[in-house]
Design a protein around this motif. Structure first.
Motif, short mmCIF file in Angstrom:
data_model
loop_
_atom_site.label_atom_id
_atom_site.label_comp_id
_atom_site.label_asym_id
_atom_site.label_seq_id
_atom_site.Cartn_x
_atom_site.Cartn_y
_atom_site.Cartn_z
N LEU A 1 1.54 -20.46 -59.58
CA LEU A 1 0.75 -21.13 -60.62
C LEU A 1 1.65 -21.97 -61.52
CD1 LEU A 1 -2.13 -21.46 -61.59
CD2 LEU A 1 -1.85 -19.40 -62.99
N ARG A 2 2.79 -21.41 -61.90
CA ARG A 2 3.75 -22.18 -62.70
C ARG A 2 4.20 -23.44 -61.95
NH1 ARG A 2 6.12 -19.65 -67.06
NH2 ARG A 2 5.57 -17.44 -67.34
N ASN A 3 4.46 -23.26 -60.67
CA ASN A 3 4.92 -24.38 -59.86
C ASN A 3 3.84 -25.46 -59.73
OD1 ASN A 3 6.78 -25.73 -58.00
ND2 ASN A 3 5.31 -25.14 -56.42
N LEU A 4 2.59 -25.04 -59.56
CA LEU A 4 1.50 -26.00 -59.45
C LEU A 4 1.34 -26.81 -60.73
CD1 LEU A 4 -1.08 -23.93 -57.43
CD2 LEU A 4 -0.55 -26.33 -56.96
N GLY B 1 -0.73 -18.15 -70.01
CA GLY B 1 -0.41 -17.53 -71.29
C GLY B 1 1.03 -17.67 -71.74
N ASP B 2 1.71 -18.70 -71.27
CA ASP B 2 3.11 -18.94 -71.64
C ASP B 2 3.14 -20.08 -72.65
OD1 ASP B 2 5.78 -19.97 -71.73
OD2 ASP B 2 6.22 -18.99 -69.83
N SER B 3 3.63 -19.81 -73.85
CA SER B 3 3.60 -20.81 -74.91
C SER B 3 4.48 -22.02 -74.59
CB SER B 3 4.05 -20.19 -76.24
OG SER B 3 5.35 -19.65 -76.12
N THR B 4 5.55 -21.80 -73.84
CA THR B 4 6.42 -22.92 -73.46
C THR B 4 5.70 -23.86 -72.49
OG1 THR B 4 8.36 -21.49 -73.69
CG2 THR B 4 8.64 -23.53 -72.44
N VAL B 5 4.99 -23.28 -71.55
CA VAL B 5 4.22 -24.10 -70.61
C VAL B 5 3.11 -24.85 -71.34
CG1 VAL B 5 2.70 -24.04 -68.59
CG2 VAL B 5 4.73 -22.59 -68.66
N LEU B 6 2.42 -24.17 -72.25
CA LEU B 6 1.37 -24.83 -73.03
C LEU B 6 1.92 -25.99 -73.85
CD1 LEU B 6 -1.00 -22.03 -74.38
CD2 LEU B 6 -1.69 -24.08 -73.14
#
Length: 386
Positions: free
Chosen positions: A203-206, A258-263
Motif C-alpha cells: 500500500l505504501r508503494n502504491l 495512518g502514517d502522518s508522514t505519508v499524509l
C-alpha cells in the motif's frame, strides 16, 4: 442520498438483476430496459455487485442487501474463481461456463474489493481467506519486481499475453493508471481488516507509484498508459473523471494507512489533482470524461460514473481542507445528476447524457461495465461522511 440508494439504485438491482435460473446475476439490461437473459457475465460486474451490497448491508443493515451480497459472493467463488490456477476469469457465458479465461488484474482487484467488503461487513472467514489469496496472487503475478508497478494481464495460467488492453477503448500498454487505481482501492479496503506487513508495504508503494510515477508533475493530471520502464505512452490524454476519482481514493489510502508522514506528502497532491480535474467541469456542474490534447478530441457525453466520482471527490476536498468552492462544485454536480441522469421511472441511472441534454438510451442500463458501484458508493460515502 439514502433514499436514492435504497429506492432508485439498490431496488433496481434487487428487482431485475438476480438470475434465478442460472445463478448469480444477469449479464445485461439494455438501455431501453430490455433484459438480455443470455448475455455473458463479467467478473467486474459480479465483483462490483458484491462490493455494493456488502457495503450497503454494513452501513444500512438491511437483510435484503446481505442476501444479495451473499448471492454475489457465492457465485464469484463457485463460478468466477479459477480453482485450478487461481485468480478470476474475465467472462462467463450466461450459464456460468468460462468463455474468456484471461487474468485481467483489474478484475482480480474488484473481486478482492468485493470479498474484503463482505468480510468487513460480516466477519466471514471464507471471504477474508479468498481476499488474502487474491492479494497474494496479484503480488505474485502482476507486481513488477524489477521496475515496480503492476502489469495489466496474463493468460489463464499466468503466462505473458499479447493483448493486455482492459477494453477495446484502451491502448495496449503493460501498465495503466486505471488498473493501479483499482488495485490501490481494494488493498486499502483489505488493510482495514487485515493489518499484514506485506499489505502495508504494498500500500505504501502504491501511494508512491501514484505520486512519483503516474502523476504528471507538470500538469497534476494522471497520465494513462506506460511502458514497463514507466515511459509515458499513448499520447497526451487527460481523464478528468479518473483524476477526481483518484484524488479521493489516493487520500483514502493514506488515511487508512495512518502514517502522518505519508499524509503530509499526499494531501497537497490530492488538492492539486482535484484542482487539475476542474479543467473538465462545465458551467452546469457536470464533468466531461476525457480529452486528447494531441487531436483536440473531447468526450462530450456526460457519463454517470464521472459525475458520481465528481460529487465524492470535491466533497472530500471540502470535508478535509475546508474548501467551500469544492463544496459548491460537489453540490452543483449532484444537482446535474438529479436533473439529467437519474431514471425516476424505471430506477437506476442512464449511462450518460449529451451536453445538449439528450439522454443516452443506447448503452447499457446494467451490464459488463454498468454496475451499481460508482453511484451506489457515492451515496454510501455521503451517508458515512456527513
Amino acid at each position: 442520498m439514502e433514499l436514492l440508494l435504497r429506492e432508485n439504485i439498490l431496488k433496481y438491482w434487487l428487482t431485475f438483476m438476480p438470475d434465478k435460473e442460472n445463478g448469480g446475476f444477469y449479464g445485461r439490461i439494455c438501455g431501453d430496459e430490455t433484459l438480455d437473459p443470455k448475455a455473458n457475465k463479467g467478473g467486474i460486474l459480479n465483483g462490483r455487485i458484491l462490493w455494493t451490497f456488502s457495503a450497503a448491508y454494513r452501513v444500512l443493515g438491511n437483510s435484503e442487501y446481505l442476501v444479495a451480497a451473499t448471492r454475489a459472493k457465492d457465485y464469484l467463488l463457485e463460478k468466477f474463481y479459477d480453482h485450478e490456477f487461481g485468480g478470476i476469469y474475465w467472462e462467463l457465458d450466461y450459464k456460468g461456463t468460462p468463455v474468456d479465461t484471461k487474468k485481467q488484474f483489474y478484475a482480480l482487484g474488484f473481486a478482492l474489493y468485493g470479498l474484503s467488503e463482505y468480510a468487513r461487513a460480516t466477519g466471514d472467514k471464507e471471504a477474508l481467506d479468498y481476499s488474502i489469496r487474491l492479494f497474494e496472487t496479484i503480488e505474485k503475478y502482476s507486481f513488477d519486481k524489477e521496475q515496480n508497478g503492476y502489469l495489466e494481464a496474463c493468460t489463464r495460467d499466468w503466462k505473458a499475453i499479447e493483448d493486455m488492453r482492459l477494453s477495446d477503448k484502451d491502448q495496449n500498454y503493460p501498465k495503466s493508471q486505471n488498473t493501479h487505481l483499482h488495485i490501490i482501492e481494494p488493498y486499502t479496503n483489505l488493510y482495514r481488516i487485515w493489518k499484514d506487513v506485506r499489505l502495508e508495504k504494498a500500500l505504501r508503494n502504491l501511494i508512491d507509484i501514484f505520486t512519483d510515477k503516474i502523476l504528471n508533475p507538470e500538469t497534476y493530471h494522471l497520465d494513462l498508459f506506460f511502458k514497463n520502464d514507466w515511459t509515458r505512452g499513448g499520447g497526451a490524454w487527460e481523464s478528468y473523471g479518473h483524476d477526481i476519482e483518484c484524488s479521493w481514493l489516493m487520500h483514502e489510502a493514506a488515511l487508512v494507512l495512518g502514517d502522518s508522514t505519508v499524509l503530509a506528502k499526499v494531501e497537497p497532491i490530492v488538492q492539486k489533482v482535484a484542482r487539475a480535474s476542474e479543467k473538465g467541469l462545465l458551467p452546469d456542474g457536470s464533468m466531461v470524461h476525457e480529452a486528447n490534447l494531441d487531436t483536440g478530441y473531447v468526450d462530450r457525453d456526460l457519463h454517470w460514473w464521472v459525475q458520481a466520482e465528481t460529487v465524492v471527490g470535491f466533497a472530500n476536498i471540502y470535508q478535509y481542507f475546508g474548501d467551500v468552492t469544492a463544496r459548491k462544485k460537489s453540490l452543483n454536480c449532484w444537482q446535474y445528476i438529479k436533473d439529467h441522469l437519474i431514471d425516476y421511472q424505471h430506477g437506476e441511472w442512464y449511462w450518460s447524457c449529451s451536453q445538449e441534454g439528450v439522454v443516452n438510451r443506447k448503452d447499457d442500463k446494467a451490464g459488463f461495465w454498468k454496475c451499481p458501484y460508482h453511484n451506489g458508493r457515492m451515496c454510501l460515502e455521503f451517508i458515512e461522511r456527513f
